[in-house]
Design an enzyme around this catalytic site. Sequence first.
Site, PDB file in Angstrom:
ATOM      1  CG  HIS A  46     -60.574 -23.289  37.717  1.00  0.00           C
ATOM      2  ND1 HIS A  46     -61.539 -23.061  38.670  1.00  0.00           N
ATOM      3  CD2 HIS A  46     -59.724 -22.250  37.800  1.00  0.00           C
ATOM      4  CE1 HIS A  46     -61.265 -21.938  39.318  1.00  0.00           C
ATOM      5  NE2 HIS A  46     -60.170 -21.414  38.804  1.00  0.00           N
ATOM      6  CE  LYS A  70     -56.778 -15.498  46.506  1.00  0.00           C
ATOM      7  NZ  LYS A  70     -56.957 -16.083  45.163  1.00  0.00           N
ATOM      8  NE  ARG A  73     -60.432 -14.869  35.018  1.00  0.00           N
ATOM      9  CZ  ARG A  73     -60.672 -14.786  36.299  1.00  0.00           C
ATOM     10  NH1 ARG A  73     -61.574 -15.550  36.840  1.00  0.00           N
ATOM     11  NH2 ARG A  73     -60.051 -13.933  37.074  1.00  0.00           N
ATOM     12  CB  SER A  92     -63.710 -19.348  42.181  1.00  0.00           C
ATOM     13  OG  SER A  92     -63.111 -20.401  41.480  1.00  0.00           O
TER      14      SER A  92
END
Length: 160
Positions: free
Chosen positions: A13, A37, A86, A124
């Site tokens: 990030h 989440k 990514r 993460s």
Amino acid sequence: MYPGTFDPITLGHEDLVRRASRLFDRIVVAIAANPSKAPMFSLDDRVAMARTALQDFSNVEVTGYDGLTVDFAKKNGLQVIVRGLRAVSDFEYEFQLANMNRHLTDDVETAFLTPTERYTYISSSLVREIASMGGNIAEFVSPQVRKALELRCGKGKRSG
């Protein structure tokens, strides 16, 4: 704006913030409450960690928000949403999200950036999993974030 859950903020990030801060005069790292989440860290904790991790960027501010990302962007006069890609697997979801945002408003564009190669595999969720199993996460997050994860996962209590 660079929106996300940032649970927690990673070096990947930070790399994207670095890249975006060279392209734009002002970057707002907007941390979504995102209770669906079930984040490991509270919104306030995630904002605090991101502020610490990004404190060296003079044109970056960090704030939390709730609700639709495009609504936050419009309300704050932000015209570009920065998203990271990514891998090819990210593209389909991000493409769908960008198109939905465009459907919701023509006032906000999406720009995609790719991370430095050494950060392409960091997420993460993987960092949280490694930390929860007592693994070494030092090369994935800043020292302050590592400490917070170790305390949350119990490692910090065992090692003193």
